[in-house]
Design a protein around this motif. Structure first.
Motif, PDB file in Angstrom:
ATOM      1  N   SER A 166       0.537  -0.747   0.278  1.00  0.00           N
ATOM      2  CA  SER A 166       0.140  -0.092  -0.147  1.00  0.00           C
ATOM      3  C   SER A 166       1.334   1.147  -0.379  1.00  0.00           C
ATOM      4  O   SER A 166       0.408   2.309   0.849  1.00  0.00           O
ATOM      5  N   THR A 197      -7.834  -1.780  -3.673  1.00  0.00           N
ATOM      6  CA  THR A 197      -8.576  -0.554  -4.572  1.00  0.00           C
ATOM      7  C   THR A 197      -9.027   0.012  -3.777  1.00  0.00           C
ATOM      8  O   THR A 197     -10.144   1.036  -4.974  1.00  0.00           O
ATOM      9  N   LYS A 198      -9.192   0.302  -2.385  1.00  0.00           N
ATOM     10  CA  LYS A 198      -9.989   0.942  -1.850  1.00  0.00           C
ATOM     11  C   LYS A 198      -9.019   2.078  -0.881  1.00  0.00           C
ATOM     12  O   LYS A 198      -9.448   2.406   0.154  1.00  0.00           O
ATOM     13  N   GLU A 199      -8.387   1.900  -1.158  1.00  0.00           N
ATOM     14  CA  GLU A 199      -6.876   2.637  -0.447  1.00  0.00           C
ATOM     15  C   GLU A 199      -7.112   4.293  -0.333  1.00  0.00           C
ATOM     16  O   GLU A 199      -5.984   4.921  -0.285  1.00  0.00           O
ATOM     17  N   ASP A 200      -8.051   5.022   0.019  1.00  0.00           N
ATOM     18  CA  ASP A 200      -8.412   6.528  -0.138  1.00  0.00           C
ATOM     19  C   ASP A 200      -7.917   6.904   1.759  1.00  0.00           C
ATOM     20  O   ASP A 200      -8.202   6.224   1.967  1.00  0.00           O
ATOM     21  N   ASN A 205      -7.239   9.552  -3.872  1.00  0.00           N
ATOM     22  CA  ASN A 205      -8.030   8.992  -3.434  1.00  0.00           C
ATOM     23  C   ASN A 205      -7.021   7.455  -4.438  1.00  0.00           C
ATOM     24  O   ASN A 205      -6.178   7.307  -5.122  1.00  0.00           O
ATOM     25  N   HIS A 206      -7.921   6.205  -4.603  1.00  0.00           N
ATOM     26  CA  HIS A 206      -7.358   5.169  -4.548  1.00  0.00           C
ATOM     27  C   HIS A 206      -6.802   4.781  -6.169  1.00  0.00           C
ATOM     28  O   HIS A 206      -6.166   4.478  -6.140  1.00  0.00           O
ATOM     29  N   TYR A 209      -3.285   6.059  -5.684  1.00  0.00           N
ATOM     30  CA  TYR A 209      -2.712   4.953  -5.099  1.00  0.00           C
ATOM     31  C   TYR A 209      -1.988   3.960  -5.729  1.00  0.00           C
ATOM     32  O   TYR A 209      -0.462   3.471  -6.175  1.00  0.00           O
ATOM     33  N   HIS A 237      -7.412   0.530   3.092  1.00  0.00           N
ATOM     34  CA  HIS A 237      -5.098   1.438   3.462  1.00  0.00           C
ATOM     35  C   HIS A 237      -5.233   0.888   5.453  1.00  0.00           C
ATOM     36  O   HIS A 237      -5.503   2.132   6.299  1.00  0.00           O
TER      37      HIS A 237
END
Length: 255
Positions: A166, A197-200, A205-206, A209, A237
Motif C-alpha cells: 500500500s 482498490t479502496k486505498e483512499d 484517492n485509490h 495509489y 489502507h
C-alpha cells in the motif's frame, strides 16, 4: 518471543523503541536466521500495542507458521506528524503543507533514517543475535513502503528482499522513479508490492495509489528478476488489510 530495547536514532537524537521477534525455536538451536527490518514497529506484533487497536499480527502468524526469521520493528516517531519527515527520503514542502498545514513537515529525513538502520542498528542486531547478515530484508506499508523501496535502491547488496505494501510513492513520485532508473538493482533478489482498490487517504484517492504503484512496478520489473505486484480488490489502507496479506507477502519474499 518478543524482546524490546530503546535506541537513540543518532541523526535525529530521538529515542525510539525497537522490538525483536525471535523464532519460536531460537533458544533451542544454534541456527542463524534471516532478518526482516520493518517500520511502524508499534503496529506489527500485538493488538494492544497498535496505534489503532489492530496489529499486523506478525507474532501469532510466525508462531503458527514454519517460517523462521527474526523480525526487527522500529517504532515510528510519534511526535506530531514527524513520521512524515522521517519516512520521506526527499523533501516535498508543498505536500507537507497541503496534508498537515505545517511548514515544518517537509519530508527529506528518510535518507538519514536509513543510514542509521544500516550502519548502527543492523550491526548491533547482528552482534546481539544469531543472524545471517547476508540474508536481510526490509518492508513496510504506506510511507514505510516508500522508505523500504528507497533502502533497496540505496543498498541492494544489503537489503536483498523488499516488501512494499500500500505504498505512498506519490509523496516522492518523481524522485523514487528517477532513483530506480539510476540505481544498479542487480543485488535485489525479490520485491513484493501491492495496492488495494479502496486505498483512499486524505485527498489521495485509490486511483492515485494504483497508478503510483503501477509506475514503480513498470520500472522495477525491468531491473529485478523476481517482482510481484498485486492489486487487491476492495482492500483498504489499514493494519487489518496488511495482516490479511501476510501469507502472500512473506511467502513471496521467502519462497
Amino acid at each position: 518471543m518478543l524482546e524490546y530495547f530503546t535506541v537513540t536514532i543518532t541523526p535525529f537524537q530521538s529515542e525510539r523503541r525497537v522490538s525483536v521477534l525471535l523464532p519460536k525455536n531460537y533458544h533451542a538451536s544454534e541456527k542463524r536466521y534471516p532478518v526482516l527490518y520493518m517500520h511502524d514497529g508499534q503496529n506489527l506484533f500485538l493488538d494492544e500495542e497498535a496505534s489503532f487497536g489492530v496489529s499486523w499480527g506478525l507474532k501469532d502468524y510466525l508462531e503458527e507458521s514454519d517460517l523462521e526469521i527474526i523480525v526487527v520493528g522500529i517504532d515510528c516517531n510519534h511526535e506530531g506528524y514527524e513520521r512524515f519527515n522521517e519516512y520521506a527520503p526527499w523533501k516535498n514542502e508543498e505536500l507537507g503543507m497541503r496534508l498537515f498545514n505545517d511548514e515544518n513537515l517537509t519530508g527529506g529525513k528518510g535518507k538519514e533514517y536509513i543510514e542509521y538502520i544500516t550502519h548502527e542498528l543492523k550491526p548491533r542486531i547482528d552482534e546481539k543475535y544469531r543472524t545471517n547478515p547476508d540474508d536481510t530484508a526490509m518492508a513496510g506499508s504506506s510511507m514505510g513502503g516508500l522508505i523500504s523501496t528507497y533502502a533497496g535502491c540505496k543498498y541492494p547488496h544489503i537489503y536483498k528482499k523488499i516488501g512494499s505494501l500500500s505504498s505512498a510513492y506519490w509523496i516522492n513520485q518523481a524522485d523514487i522513479e528517477a532513483y530506480i532508473k539510476e540505481s544498479d538493482l542487480s543485488g535485489l533478489e525479490r520485491f513484493y508490492m501491492d495496492i488495494g482498490t479502496k486505498e483512499d487517504t486524505s485527498f489521495i484517492n485509490h486511483q492515485i495509489y494504483i497508478e503510483s504503484s503501477q509506475a514503480v512496478y513498470e520500472l522495477l520489473k525491468e531491473k529485478v528478476e523476481y517482482v510481484r505486484f498485486d492489486v487487491i480488490e476492495d482492500a483498504v489502507h489499514n493494519e487489518a488489510a496488511w495482516r490479511a496479506r501476510l501469507p502472500e507477502f512473506l511467502g513471496y519474499l521467502y519462497k
